[in-house]
Design an enzyme around this catalytic site. Structure first.
Site, PDB file in Angstrom:
ATOM      1  N   GLY A 255      33.067   3.267 -21.516  1.00  7.66           N
ATOM      2  CA  GLY A 255      32.084   4.326 -21.799  1.00  7.66           C
ATOM      3  C   GLY A 255      30.877   3.815 -22.563  1.00  7.66           C
ATOM      4  O   GLY A 255      29.746   4.266 -22.333  1.00  7.66           O
TER       5      GLY A 255
ATOM      6  N   GLN B  36      44.133  -9.365 -17.043  1.00  8.28           N
ATOM      7  CA  GLN B  36      43.671 -10.209 -15.942  1.00  8.28           C
ATOM      8  C   GLN B  36      42.596  -9.496 -15.099  1.00  8.28           C
ATOM      9  O   GLN B  36      41.686 -10.139 -14.554  1.00  8.28           O
ATOM     10  CB  GLN B  36      44.847 -10.625 -15.061  1.00  8.28           C
ATOM     11  CG  GLN B  36      44.574 -11.888 -14.306  1.00  8.28           C
ATOM     12  CD  GLN B  36      45.768 -12.380 -13.529  1.00  8.28           C
ATOM     13  OE1 GLN B  36      46.398 -11.636 -12.773  1.00  8.28           O
ATOM     14  NE2 GLN B  36      46.108 -13.636 -13.705  1.00  8.28           N
TER      15      GLN B  36
ATOM     16  N   GLU C 139       9.040  -8.130  -3.939  1.00 10.72           N
ATOM     17  CA  GLU C 139       8.812  -9.414  -3.245  1.00 10.72           C
ATOM     18  C   GLU C 139       9.492  -9.419  -1.872  1.00 10.72           C
ATOM     19  O   GLU C 139       9.974 -10.454  -1.391  1.00 10.72           O
ATOM     20  CB  GLU C 139       9.256 -10.600  -4.105  1.00 10.72           C
ATOM     21  CG  GLU C 139       8.457 -10.646  -5.397  1.00 10.72           C
ATOM     22  CD  GLU C 139       7.767 -11.952  -5.684  1.00 10.72           C
ATOM     23  OE1 GLU C 139       7.651 -12.779  -4.765  1.00 10.72           O
ATOM     24  OE2 GLU C 139       7.314 -12.120  -6.823  1.00 10.72           O
ATOM     25  N   GLY C 140       9.535  -8.242  -1.245  1.00 13.02           N
ATOM     26  CA  GLY C 140      10.205  -8.072   0.049  1.00 13.02           C
ATOM     27  C   GLY C 140      11.615  -7.596  -0.195  1.00 13.02           C
ATOM     28  O   GLY C 140      12.375  -8.235  -0.929  1.00 13.02           O
TER      29      GLY C 140
ATOM     30  N   GLY D 112       4.735  -1.150   2.972  1.00 12.78           N
ATOM     31  CA  GLY D 112       5.177  -2.208   2.054  1.00 12.78           C
ATOM     32  C   GLY D 112       5.800  -3.335   2.853  1.00 12.78           C
ATOM     33  O   GLY D 112       5.265  -4.439   2.939  1.00 12.78           O
TER      34      GLY D 112
ATOM     35  N   GLU E  90       0.855  -1.193   0.000  1.00 11.49           N
ATOM     36  CA  GLU E  90       0.000   0.000   0.000  1.00 11.49           C
ATOM     37  C   GLU E  90       0.890   1.242   0.000  1.00 11.49           C
ATOM     38  O   GLU E  90       2.091   1.150   0.279  1.00 11.49           O
ATOM     39  CB  GLU E  90      -0.889  -0.014   1.248  1.00 11.49           C
ATOM     40  CG  GLU E  90      -1.838  -1.204   1.268  1.00 11.49           C
ATOM     41  CD  GLU E  90      -2.860  -1.141   2.405  1.00 11.49           C
ATOM     42  OE1 GLU E  90      -2.732  -0.270   3.294  1.00 11.49           O
ATOM     43  OE2 GLU E  90      -3.786  -1.972   2.378  1.00 11.49           O
TER      44      GLU E  90
ATOM     45  N   ILE F 226      33.218  -3.276 -17.755  1.00 14.67           N
ATOM     46  CA  ILE F 226      33.967  -3.962 -18.818  1.00 14.67           C
ATOM     47  C   ILE F 226      33.706  -3.296 -20.173  1.00 14.67           C
ATOM     48  O   ILE F 226      34.586  -3.255 -21.034  1.00 14.67           O
ATOM     49  CB  ILE F 226      33.599  -5.477 -18.835  1.00 14.67           C
ATOM     50  CG1 ILE F 226      34.163  -6.150 -17.576  1.00 14.67           C
ATOM     51  CG2 ILE F 226      34.105  -6.166 -20.108  1.00 14.67           C
ATOM     52  CD1 ILE F 226      33.702  -7.591 -17.355  1.00 14.67           C
TER      53      ILE F 226
ATOM     54  N   ASP G 104       6.870 -16.995   0.304  1.00 20.42           N
ATOM     55  CA  ASP G 104       7.891 -18.024   0.561  1.00 20.42           C
ATOM     56  C   ASP G 104       8.194 -18.807  -0.715  1.00 20.42           C
ATOM     57  O   ASP G 104       9.296 -19.316  -0.903  1.00 20.42           O
ATOM     58  CB  ASP G 104       7.392 -19.021   1.627  1.00 20.42           C
ATOM     59  CG  ASP G 104       7.546 -18.470   3.044  1.00 20.42           C
ATOM     60  OD1 ASP G 104       8.201 -17.434   3.224  1.00 20.42           O
ATOM     61  OD2 ASP G 104       6.985 -19.095   3.974  1.00 20.42           O
TER      62      ASP G 104
ATOM     63  N   ARG H 163       9.348 -15.866  -4.105  1.00 19.42           N
ATOM     64  CA  ARG H 163      10.653 -15.179  -4.099  1.00 19.42           C
ATOM     65  C   ARG H 163      11.687 -16.002  -4.868  1.00 19.42           C
ATOM     66  O   ARG H 163      12.716 -15.465  -5.308  1.00 19.42           O
ATOM     67  CB  ARG H 163      11.106 -14.955  -2.653  1.00 19.42           C
ATOM     68  CG  ARG H 163      10.320 -13.835  -1.974  1.00 19.42           C
ATOM     69  CD  ARG H 163      10.529 -13.742  -0.479  1.00 19.42           C
ATOM     70  NE  ARG H 163       9.750 -12.624   0.068  1.00 19.42           N
ATOM     71  CZ  ARG H 163       9.352 -12.527   1.329  1.00 19.42           C
ATOM     72  NH1 ARG H 163       9.668 -13.485   2.198  1.00 19.42           N
ATOM     73  NH2 ARG H 163       8.656 -11.492   1.736  1.00 19.42           N
TER      74      ARG H 163
END
Ligand code: CAA
Ligand code: FAD
Length: 379
Positions: free
Chosen positions: A340, A279, A363-364, A131, A127, A337, A240, A243
């Site tokens: 720009g 590397q 979802e929490g 939340g 709401e 990686i 439960d 998620r």
């Protein structure tokens, strides 16, 4: 014994979802992100292929797929676009309270029509003013004869207003806490129910998010799931489970971040050689793969527990929090990686970051996942 091999059916399902993501989702993902519009044709095609509302049980005319199946699909679709995946994922979320808390008669009544045509469901718990503290809901439901009368507003509802079926959580007494909560299935958009689209989201802009407003909305008494006081627990039992697909989607985003990074780093040259030869860049990619493998293991374990009918709430929170943070880091490093070029929309990686940020919130929030995990440790 531990067995990570997928069945032939699961491999086929995974391939179907992979092909669908590459053929149908990836070519339009950027366009619908920019337009901030839900691509309805994806819902139609997903329905045709059996990738929509996959959790609807066989006795209600559905495929009755398991949680691991849903996660296999989710990883592939989110690889294509996390926002578009959220449309389908939120629909599975919308039907899950009915799987958790409805009678078999209600399951047939509510869910069978969803299988006949491309149709979405939604889950309305949050709401404007609460939340994380989901039990503190302000939306009221009052029983008047053989109807519930709903008043209030639900915020941030994925598929809100587009769904044919919305599970709404409300209270019969604002001072009553979770013991006064109810879960009510609202079909279509009855009189007094309206949706205000939420625009300008940071990411996942192809998914539709709305505030749902209820002004004396009348719903048959028979649409309540369980009984008075069961609403909050139905919501918790639902989350439960649901998620876990958020975790699966996060793994898909991270996989995309890695693959885009590998492709770019092999092509882009600096100091006379591909940047993949440095590397520092290789280690970022190694970290990504470590995270993807770990996140997938957690996701599959949590999904397996659901499918075995074993307790799974804590594992679900662990998978959701870990995988969404891992995927956020992977998307962030993918931008790095790309240098720009990673910072502009010409390459897909900036969208991955914008999209996957939400996986840490909905979802929490991941703070709430840690509340769930910590309580399980200390209880
Ligand atoms: N399963 C069953 N019962 C549960 C439960 C669970 N997982 N968790 C709690 N309960 C029960 C408790 O046992 C307790 O019952 P009794 O009083 O009978 O003993 C009752 O519910 C209240 O429990 P708590 O006191 O623990 O509840 P709380 O108020 O402290 O809240 C919380 C716990 C974990 C913080 C919960 O409010 C929560 O999960 N909040 C986050 C909300 C959320 O995830 N929202 C997501 C919205 S959907 C979405 O975002 C979708 C999308 O984007 C696509
Ligand atoms: P708050 O609860 O106000 O939290 C603010 C901050 O405080 C967060 O960082 C939070 O983690 C932290 N916090 C709060 N309580 C605690 C605590 N006890 N311990 C530690 N930290 C705490 N909801 C639905 O019901 N259905 C949907 O379909 C849906 N879709 C969504 C789609 C989008 C695009 C978005 C943005 C949200 C969606 N949500 C949906 C809502 C989402 O679940 C909530 O935003 C989320 O649960 C957090 O609630 P809140 O925004 O009110 O934040």
């Amino acid at each position: 014994m531990i067995d990570f091999s997928l069945t032939d059916e699961q491999k086929q399902l995974q391939q179907l979802a992979r092909d669908f993501a590459r053929r149908e989702i990836m070519p339009i993902a950027s366009e619908y992100d920019q337009k901030e519009e839900l691509p309805w044709q994806i819902v139609e095609k997903a329905h045709e292929l059996g990738l929509l509302n996959t959790g609807v049980p066989e006795h209600a005319g559905g495929l009755g797929l398991g949680m691991l199946d849903e996660c296999l699909i989710g990883e592939e679709l989110a690889y294509g676009c996390m926002g578009i995946y959220t449309i389908l994922m939120a629909s599975e979320l919308g039907i899950t309270p009915i799987l958790v808390g409805a009678t078999e008669e209600q399951q047939k009544r509510f869910l069978a029509p969803l299988m006949d045509r491309p149709a979405l469901a939604a889950f309305a718990l949050s709401e404007p003013n609460n939340g994380s503290d989901a039990a503190a809901m302000h939306t009221t439901a009052v029983l008047d004869g053989d109807e519930w009368v709903i008043n209030g507003s639900k915020m941030w509802i994925s598929n809100g207003g587009k769904a044919e079926l919305t599970t709404v959580f409300a209270t019969t007494d604002r001072q009553g806490g979770h013991k006064a909560s109810v879960a009510i299935v609202v079909e279509g958009m009855p009189e007094g129910m309206s949706a205000n689209k939420i625009k300008h989201k940071m990411g996942q802009r192809a998914s539709h998010t709305a505030e749902l407003v209820f002004e004396n909305v009348r719903v048959p008494a028979a649409n309540v799931l369980g009984g008075l006081g069961d609403g909050f627990k139905i919501a918790m039992k639902t989350l439960d489970k649901t998620r876990i697909p958020v975790a699966a989607g996060s793994v898909g985003v991270a996989r995309r971040a890695l693959e885009e990074s590998v492709k770019y780093a092999k092509e882009r040259e600096a100091f006379g050689k591909p940047v993949s030869s440095f590397q520092a860049i290789q280690f970022k990619m190694a970290e990504m793969l470590m995270g993807i493998e770990t996140g997938r293991l957690m996701t599959w374990k949590a999904a397996w527990l659901v499918d075995q009918g074993l307790p799974h709430g804590v594992e679900s929170s662990i998978a959701k929090a870990y995988a969404s943070e891992m995927a956020f880091d992977a998307a962030n490093e993918a931008i790095q990686i790309h240098g720009g070029y990673g910072y502009v929309g010409e390459y897909p990686v900036e969208k991955l970051l914008r999209d996957v940020k939400l996986n840490q919130i909905y979802e929490g929030t991941n703070e709430i996942q840690r509340v769930v995990i910590a309580r399980s440790i200390l209880k």
